[in-house]
Design a protein around this motif. Structure first.
Motif, PDB file in Angstrom:
ATOM      1  N   ILE A 144       0.843  -1.194   0.000  1.00 30.74           N
ATOM      2  CA  ILE A 144       0.000   0.000   0.000  1.00 30.74           C
ATOM      3  C   ILE A 144       0.876   1.242   0.000  1.00 30.74           C
ATOM      4  CG2 ILE A 144      -2.015  -1.062   1.096  1.00 30.74           C
ATOM      5  CD1 ILE A 144      -1.063   0.076   3.772  1.00 30.74           C
ATOM      6  N   HIS A 145       0.282   2.362  -0.413  1.00 30.48           N
ATOM      7  CA  HIS A 145       0.993   3.622  -0.491  1.00 30.48           C
ATOM      8  C   HIS A 145       0.037   4.751  -0.139  1.00 30.48           C
ATOM      9  CE1 HIS A 145       4.259   1.553  -2.573  1.00 30.48           C
ATOM     10  NE2 HIS A 145       3.316   0.958  -3.288  1.00 30.48           N
ATOM     11  N   VAL A 146       0.575   5.833   0.380  1.00 27.17           N
ATOM     12  CA  VAL A 146      -0.259   6.993   0.698  1.00 27.17           C
ATOM     13  C   VAL A 146      -0.741   7.658  -0.581  1.00 27.17           C
ATOM     14  CG1 VAL A 146       0.840   7.419   2.914  1.00 27.17           C
ATOM     15  CG2 VAL A 146       1.754   8.511   0.850  1.00 27.17           C
ATOM     16  N   SER A 147      -1.759   8.475  -0.450  1.00 23.81           N
ATOM     17  CA  SER A 147      -2.354   9.181  -1.579  1.00 23.81           C
ATOM     18  C   SER A 147      -1.373  10.172  -2.196  1.00 23.81           C
ATOM     19  CB  SER A 147      -3.606   9.917  -1.102  1.00 23.81           C
ATOM     20  OG  SER A 147      -4.023  10.882  -2.042  1.00 23.81           O
ATOM     21  N   ALA A 148      -1.529  10.382  -3.503  1.00 21.28           N
ATOM     22  CA  ALA A 148      -0.744  11.396  -4.206  1.00 21.28           C
ATOM     23  C   ALA A 148      -1.525  12.689  -4.388  1.00 21.28           C
ATOM     24  CB  ALA A 148      -0.309  10.866  -5.572  1.00 21.28           C
ATOM     25  N   VAL A 149      -2.743  12.755  -3.855  1.00 20.90           N
ATOM     26  CA  VAL A 149      -3.560  13.959  -3.982  1.00 20.90           C
ATOM     27  C   VAL A 149      -2.893  15.108  -3.232  1.00 20.90           C
ATOM     28  CG1 VAL A 149      -5.777  15.018  -3.396  1.00 20.90           C
ATOM     29  CG2 VAL A 149      -5.704  12.690  -4.298  1.00 20.90           C
ATOM     30  N   SER A 150      -2.734  16.239  -3.884  1.00 16.78           N
ATOM     31  CA  SER A 150      -2.044  17.372  -3.264  1.00 16.78           C
ATOM     32  C   SER A 150      -2.954  18.565  -3.013  1.00 16.78           C
ATOM     33  CB  SER A 150      -0.871  17.813  -4.153  1.00 16.78           C
ATOM     34  OG  SER A 150      -1.330  18.191  -5.443  1.00 16.78           O
ATOM     35  N   SER A 151      -4.195  18.497  -3.491  1.00 15.64           N
ATOM     36  CA  SER A 151      -5.127  19.613  -3.337  1.00 15.64           C
ATOM     37  C   SER A 151      -6.123  19.317  -2.223  1.00 15.64           C
ATOM     38  CB  SER A 151      -5.881  19.846  -4.651  1.00 15.64           C
ATOM     39  OG  SER A 151      -6.984  20.701  -4.461  1.00 15.64           O
ATOM     40  N   LEU A 152      -6.233  20.227  -1.272  1.00 13.68           N
ATOM     41  CA  LEU A 152      -7.206  20.053  -0.194  1.00 13.68           C
ATOM     42  C   LEU A 152      -8.623  19.989  -0.752  1.00 13.68           C
ATOM     43  CD1 LEU A 152      -7.607  19.834   2.856  1.00 13.68           C
ATOM     44  CD2 LEU A 152      -7.709  22.326   2.949  1.00 13.68           C
ATOM     45  N   ASP A 153      -8.890  20.738  -1.791  1.00 15.31           N
ATOM     46  CA  ASP A 153     -10.207  20.766  -2.411  1.00 15.31           C
ATOM     47  C   ASP A 153     -10.613  19.395  -2.953  1.00 15.31           C
ATOM     48  OD1 ASP A 153     -12.528  22.371  -3.468  1.00 15.31           O
ATOM     49  OD2 ASP A 153     -11.727  21.625  -5.369  1.00 15.31           O
ATOM     50  N   SER A 154      -9.633  18.568  -3.305  1.00 13.61           N
ATOM     51  CA  SER A 154      -9.896  17.243  -3.865  1.00 13.61           C
ATOM     52  C   SER A 154      -9.687  16.127  -2.844  1.00 13.61           C
ATOM     53  CB  SER A 154      -8.985  16.991  -5.074  1.00 13.61           C
ATOM     54  OG  SER A 154      -9.196  17.958  -6.079  1.00 13.61           O
ATOM     55  N   SER A 155      -9.493  16.491  -1.593  1.00  5.13           N
ATOM     56  CA  SER A 155      -9.111  15.521  -0.572  1.00  5.13           C
ATOM     57  C   SER A 155     -10.287  14.996   0.233  1.00  5.13           C
ATOM     58  CB  SER A 155      -8.103  16.149   0.402  1.00  5.13           C
ATOM     59  OG  SER A 155      -6.901  16.457  -0.249  1.00  5.13           O
ATOM     60  N   VAL A 177     -15.032  22.180  11.307  1.00  7.15           N
ATOM     61  CA  VAL A 177     -15.869  23.067  10.492  1.00  7.15           C
ATOM     62  C   VAL A 177     -15.026  23.750   9.415  1.00  7.15           C
ATOM     63  CG1 VAL A 177     -17.271  25.156  10.519  1.00  7.15           C
ATOM     64  CG2 VAL A 177     -17.592  23.425  12.294  1.00  7.15           C
ATOM     65  N   ALA A 178     -13.840  24.233   9.802  1.00  5.16           N
ATOM     66  CA  ALA A 178     -12.982  24.934   8.839  1.00  5.16           C
ATOM     67  C   ALA A 178     -12.581  24.025   7.684  1.00  5.16           C
ATOM     68  CB  ALA A 178     -11.749  25.472   9.552  1.00  5.16           C
ATOM     69  N   LEU A 179     -12.185  22.796   7.993  1.00  3.04           N
ATOM     70  CA  LEU A 179     -11.747  21.884   6.935  1.00  3.04           C
ATOM     71  C   LEU A 179     -12.927  21.298   6.164  1.00  3.04           C
ATOM     72  CD1 LEU A 179      -8.746  20.204   8.739  1.00  3.04           C
ATOM     73  CD2 LEU A 179      -8.675  21.547   6.643  1.00  3.04           C
ATOM     74  N   LYS A 180     -14.070  21.174   6.823  1.00  2.00           N
ATOM     75  CA  LYS A 180     -15.267  20.688   6.125  1.00  2.00           C
ATOM     76  C   LYS A 180     -15.623  21.628   4.972  1.00  2.00           C
ATOM     77  CE  LYS A 180     -18.850  17.871   5.817  1.00  2.00           C
ATOM     78  NZ  LYS A 180     -18.673  16.475   5.348  1.00  2.00           N
ATOM     79  N   LYS A 181     -15.355  22.917   5.144  1.00  3.71           N
ATOM     80  CA  LYS A 181     -15.651  23.898   4.108  1.00  3.71           C
ATOM     81  C   LYS A 181     -14.649  23.848   2.956  1.00  3.71           C
ATOM     82  CE  LYS A 181     -17.864  27.169   7.282  1.00  3.71           C
ATOM     83  NZ  LYS A 181     -17.776  28.525   7.883  1.00  3.71           N
ATOM     84  N   LYS A 182     -13.471  23.264   3.199  1.00  5.71           N
ATOM     85  CA  LYS A 182     -12.410  23.295   2.201  1.00  5.71           C
ATOM     86  C   LYS A 182     -12.179  21.955   1.501  1.00  5.71           C
ATOM     87  CE  LYS A 182      -9.809  26.974   4.545  1.00  5.71           C
ATOM     88  NZ  LYS A 182      -9.903  27.949   3.440  1.00  5.71           N
ATOM     89  N   ALA A 183     -12.400  20.861   2.218  1.00  4.01           N
ATOM     90  CA  ALA A 183     -12.106  19.541   1.666  1.00  4.01           C
ATOM     91  C   ALA A 183     -13.274  19.007   0.845  1.00  4.01           C
ATOM     92  CB  ALA A 183     -11.777  18.570   2.793  1.00  4.01           C
ATOM     93  N   GLN A 184     -12.989  17.980   0.057  1.00  4.16           N
ATOM     94  CA  GLN A 184     -14.055  17.318  -0.695  1.00  4.16           C
ATOM     95  C   GLN A 184     -15.014  16.593   0.251  1.00  4.16           C
ATOM     96  OE1 GLN A 184     -13.209  13.895  -3.522  1.00  4.16           O
ATOM     97  NE2 GLN A 184     -13.529  15.570  -4.977  1.00  4.16           N
ATOM     98  N   GLY A 185     -14.471  16.079   1.334  1.00  7.86           N
ATOM     99  CA  GLY A 185     -15.293  15.411   2.336  1.00  7.86           C
ATOM    100  C   GLY A 185     -14.478  15.080   3.566  1.00  7.86           C
ATOM    101  N   ILE A 186     -15.155  14.859   4.682  1.00 10.67           N
ATOM    102  CA  ILE A 186     -14.512  14.437   5.920  1.00 10.67           C
ATOM    103  C   ILE A 186     -15.322  13.290   6.516  1.00 10.67           C
ATOM    104  CG2 ILE A 186     -13.827  15.078   8.268  1.00 10.67           C
ATOM    105  CD1 ILE A 186     -13.412  17.890   7.378  1.00 10.67           C
TER     106      ILE A 186
END
Length: 218
Positions: A144-155, A177-186
């Motif tokens: 397994i490997h960690v994600s290569a996603v680098s954008s918070l908006d797509s995370s 709340v702050a990250l819920k507004k920025k990330a794709q999902g939590i």
């Protein structure tokens, strides 16, 4: 780094996580009586204690001179230079007590102050995550490997909240709340060990949580 010793410790962790997982599976998928450990949201069941006893007995049989730090029974000392096992026999007790199959067994070994081996087994999900220093990490035997996603908006992120969140000033609410507004999902699974394992496998792109203990993350 002693690769041979690490692989021996990994074999121990895998065997004991499997045995503890089989024990926990007997109580999974049904509500279980639970007691509070001082805070109403911090629970323990008879399965936590039984799984911990099983793991400790196995460690005493295989590595009698090693130290042990376990969530329910605390620190079992010994030679300060000996390897130390760090155990959470049932991570996600609240889920388990409610019959929700999102829980895990977490076993790690620390050598000379450095984590050498870690296993997180989720028996109800049929998943075993395992890693040894210098040997990579695997899920059910596959790398397994960690994600290569680098954008918070797509995370897709995952987090948790402290047991004393009702009264503590540091409760993770504002950050959530702050990250819920920025990330794709939590997501919030309720097992820090599983959160970390799924992050290691690239299912989640990031994880954060406050005031975790050694057995939550080792």
């Amino acid at each position: 780094m002693n690769t041979a010793a690490n692989l021996l410790y990994l074999d121990t962790a895998l065997a004991l996580a499997s045995s503890a997982g089989a024990l926990l599976s007997q109580g999974a998928h049904a509500r279980q009586p639970a007691q509070s450990k001082g805070v109403s949201t911090d629970l323990v069941t008879k399965y936590d204690r039984a799984a911990e006893e099983l793991i400790i007995a196995g460690l005493r049989a295989r590595h009698p001179d090693h130290r042990i730090l376990a969530e329910e029974s605390g620190d079992r000392g010994g030679d300060p230079h000996a390897p130390r096992w760090i155990i959470d026999p049932l991570d996600g007790t609240t889920n388990f007590a409610h019959g929700l199959p999102l829980f895990s067994v977490s076993i790690a070994c620390e050598v000379d102050g450095e984590l050498a081996v870690g296993v997180v087994a989720a028996p109800a999900l049929g998943l075993v995550f395992a890693a040894a220093r210098g040997q990579g990490a695997r899920r059910n035997g596959e790398p397994i490997h960690v994600s290569a996603v680098s954008s918070l908006d797509s995370s897709l992120l995952v987090t948790g909240f402290p047991y004393d969140r009702r009264t503590a000033r540091e409760n993770n609410f504002a950050q959530f709340v702050a990250l819920k507004k920025k990330a794709q999902g939590i997501r919030r699974f309720g097992s820090a060990a599983l959160d970390l394992a799924f992050t290691a496998a690239g299912c989640f792109d990031g994880y954060w949580e406050m005031r975790l203990r050694p057995w939550d993350v080792a």
